[in-house]
Design a protein around this motif. Sequence first.
Motif, PDB file in Angstrom:
ATOM      1  N   HIS A   1       0.815  -1.211   0.000  1.00 30.77           N
ATOM      2  CA  HIS A   1       0.000   0.000   0.000  1.00 30.77           C
ATOM      3  C   HIS A   1       0.854   1.269   0.000  1.00 30.77           C
ATOM      4  CE1 HIS A   1      -2.656  -3.161   1.531  1.00 30.77           C
ATOM      5  NE2 HIS A   1      -3.574  -2.515   0.830  1.00 30.77           N
ATOM      6  N   LEU A   2       2.060   1.156  -0.512  1.00 30.36           N
ATOM      7  CA  LEU A   2       2.994   2.283  -0.502  1.00 30.36           C
ATOM      8  C   LEU A   2       2.483   3.468  -1.320  1.00 30.36           C
ATOM      9  CD1 LEU A   2       5.790   3.133   0.550  1.00 30.36           C
ATOM     10  CD2 LEU A   2       6.739   2.267  -1.575  1.00 30.36           C
ATOM     11  N   SER A   3       1.719   3.200  -2.355  1.00 30.29           N
ATOM     12  CA  SER A   3       1.230   4.302  -3.192  1.00 30.29           C
ATOM     13  C   SER A   3       0.355   5.273  -2.404  1.00 30.29           C
ATOM     14  CB  SER A   3       0.464   3.754  -4.397  1.00 30.29           C
ATOM     15  OG  SER A   3      -0.653   3.005  -3.959  1.00 30.29           O
ATOM     16  N   LEU A   4      -0.292   4.798  -1.346  1.00 27.35           N
ATOM     17  CA  LEU A   4      -1.108   5.693  -0.523  1.00 27.35           C
ATOM     18  C   LEU A   4      -0.259   6.740   0.194  1.00 27.35           C
ATOM     19  CD1 LEU A   4      -3.615   3.158   1.057  1.00 27.35           C
ATOM     20  CD2 LEU A   4      -4.042   4.785  -0.791  1.00 27.35           C
ATOM     21  N   MET A   5       1.019   6.430   0.406  1.00 30.62           N
ATOM     22  CA  MET A   5       1.905   7.372   1.094  1.00 30.62           C
ATOM     23  C   MET A   5       2.207   8.603   0.239  1.00 30.62           C
ATOM     24  SD  MET A   5       2.335   5.802   3.889  1.00 30.62           S
ATOM     25  CE  MET A   5       2.154   4.162   4.527  1.00 30.62           C
ATOM     26  N   PHE A   6       1.998   8.499  -1.078  1.00 24.82           N
ATOM     27  CA  PHE A   6       2.297   9.614  -1.959  1.00 24.82           C
ATOM     28  C   PHE A   6       1.134  10.594  -2.099  1.00 24.82           C
ATOM     29  CE2 PHE A   6       5.299   6.338  -3.317  1.00 24.82           C
ATOM     30  CZ  PHE A   6       6.474   7.059  -3.202  1.00 24.82           C
ATOM     31  N   VAL A   7      -0.027  10.245  -1.590  1.00 22.19           N
ATOM     32  CA  VAL A   7      -1.186  11.133  -1.688  1.00 22.19           C
ATOM     33  C   VAL A   7      -0.934  12.454  -0.951  1.00 22.19           C
ATOM     34  CG1 VAL A   7      -3.618  11.407  -1.092  1.00 22.19           C
ATOM     35  CG2 VAL A   7      -2.819   9.284  -2.118  1.00 22.19           C
ATOM     36  N   PRO A   8      -0.455  12.460   0.288  1.00 24.93           N
ATOM     37  CA  PRO A   8      -0.191  13.747   0.951  1.00 24.93           C
ATOM     38  C   PRO A   8       0.843  14.593   0.214  1.00 24.93           C
ATOM     39  CG  PRO A   8      -0.201  11.983   2.567  1.00 24.93           C
ATOM     40  CD  PRO A   8      -0.244  11.336   1.214  1.00 24.93           C
TER      41      PRO A   8
ATOM     42  N   VAL B   1       1.980  19.319  -3.343  1.00 30.00           N
ATOM     43  CA  VAL B   1       2.441  19.908  -4.604  1.00 30.00           C
ATOM     44  C   VAL B   1       1.332  20.749  -5.223  1.00 30.00           C
ATOM     45  CG1 VAL B   1       3.088  19.350  -6.988  1.00 30.00           C
ATOM     46  CG2 VAL B   1       4.202  18.169  -5.088  1.00 30.00           C
ATOM     47  N   ILE B   2       0.124  20.237  -5.242  1.00 30.07           N
ATOM     48  CA  ILE B   2      -0.995  20.965  -5.839  1.00 30.07           C
ATOM     49  C   ILE B   2      -1.280  22.251  -5.066  1.00 30.07           C
ATOM     50  CG2 ILE B   2      -3.475  20.850  -6.325  1.00 30.07           C
ATOM     51  CD1 ILE B   2      -1.704  19.243  -8.235  1.00 30.07           C
ATOM     52  N   SER B   3      -1.136  22.202  -3.742  1.00 33.51           N
ATOM     53  CA  SER B   3      -1.424  23.405  -2.959  1.00 33.51           C
ATOM     54  C   SER B   3      -0.340  24.466  -3.091  1.00 33.51           C
ATOM     55  CB  SER B   3      -1.629  23.045  -1.488  1.00 33.51           C
ATOM     56  OG  SER B   3      -0.419  22.578  -0.921  1.00 33.51           O
ATOM     57  N   ASN B   4       0.812  24.112  -3.660  1.00 33.51           N
ATOM     58  CA  ASN B   4       1.899  25.082  -3.848  1.00 33.51           C
ATOM     59  C   ASN B   4       2.205  25.302  -5.323  1.00 33.51           C
ATOM     60  OD1 ASN B   4       2.602  25.696  -1.104  1.00 33.51           O
ATOM     61  ND2 ASN B   4       3.335  23.592  -0.951  1.00 33.51           N
ATOM     62  N   LEU B   5       1.178  25.370  -6.146  1.00 29.86           N
ATOM     63  CA  LEU B   5       1.387  25.547  -7.576  1.00 29.86           C
ATOM     64  C   LEU B   5       2.048  26.881  -7.918  1.00 29.86           C
ATOM     65  CD1 LEU B   5      -1.782  23.996  -9.232  1.00 29.86           C
ATOM     66  CD2 LEU B   5       0.564  23.165  -9.300  1.00 29.86           C
ATOM     67  N   GLU B   6       1.866  27.909  -7.079  1.00 26.88           N
ATOM     68  CA  GLU B   6       2.500  29.196  -7.367  1.00 26.88           C
ATOM     69  C   GLU B   6       4.020  29.091  -7.304  1.00 26.88           C
ATOM     70  OE1 GLU B   6       1.741  28.960  -3.001  1.00 26.88           O
ATOM     71  OE2 GLU B   6       0.428  28.757  -4.733  1.00 26.88           O
ATOM     72  N   VAL B   7       4.537  28.247  -6.425  1.00 26.15           N
ATOM     73  CA  VAL B   7       5.987  28.029  -6.354  1.00 26.15           C
ATOM     74  C   VAL B   7       6.451  27.307  -7.611  1.00 26.15           C
ATOM     75  CG1 VAL B   7       7.835  26.870  -5.092  1.00 26.15           C
ATOM     76  CG2 VAL B   7       5.994  27.977  -3.840  1.00 26.15           C
ATOM     77  N   LEU B   8       5.681  26.316  -8.035  1.00 28.93           N
ATOM     78  CA  LEU B   8       6.031  25.589  -9.248  1.00 28.93           C
ATOM     79  C   LEU B   8       6.012  26.486 -10.471  1.00 28.93           C
ATOM     80  CD1 LEU B   8       4.138  22.215  -8.766  1.00 28.93           C
ATOM     81  CD2 LEU B   8       6.577  22.613  -8.626  1.00 28.93           C
ATOM     82  N   SER B   9       5.050  27.359 -10.546  1.00 28.85           N
ATOM     83  CA  SER B   9       4.946  28.219 -11.734  1.00 28.85           C
ATOM     84  C   SER B   9       6.051  29.265 -11.783  1.00 28.85           C
ATOM     85  CB  SER B   9       3.578  28.896 -11.787  1.00 28.85           C
ATOM     86  OG  SER B   9       3.419  29.768 -10.681  1.00 28.85           O
ATOM     87  N   SER B  10       6.551  29.711 -10.640  1.00 27.82           N
ATOM     88  CA  SER B  10       7.600  30.725 -10.656  1.00 27.82           C
ATOM     89  C   SER B  10       9.006  30.123 -10.755  1.00 27.82           C
ATOM     90  CB  SER B  10       7.499  31.614  -9.414  1.00 27.82           C
ATOM     91  OG  SER B  10       7.748  30.853  -8.245  1.00 27.82           O
TER      92      SER B  10
END
Length: 117
Positions: A60-67, A72-81
């Motif tokens: 069930h390791l894939s569940l660990m990547f959900v958080p 990442v999605i909540s910090n899209l402004e950092v990714l875009s800059s």
Amino acid sequence: MLHTLGLLLGCQLAGEFGARGLGLPIPGPVLGLVILLAALALRPPLARALRPTTQVILAHLSLMFVPAGVGVISNLEVLSSDWARLLVVLTLSTILSMLVTVATFVAMKRLMYRLQK
């Protein structure tokens, strides 16, 4: 299974306490893995007892990547800059980890070949 899960979490907790308490520049979970490795080296039958629990966790390791994905999605402004710098860092770290993996494999293969002779 509860005892072995407690052992795994206890090693991680001991690693956190050790890293923070001693001011070590390594993450607590890494130190916890070293503690677990030492426990497994001192008590080889412990590996057999840990196997069912670790297999369930790995399944069930894939569940660990959900958080992490939510972070990442909540910090899209950092990714875009900073997308160009992040792309370079991700590419270089991937190449570096692949090279280290290949070097480790080659070294272990040579060591195993020498031990067989």
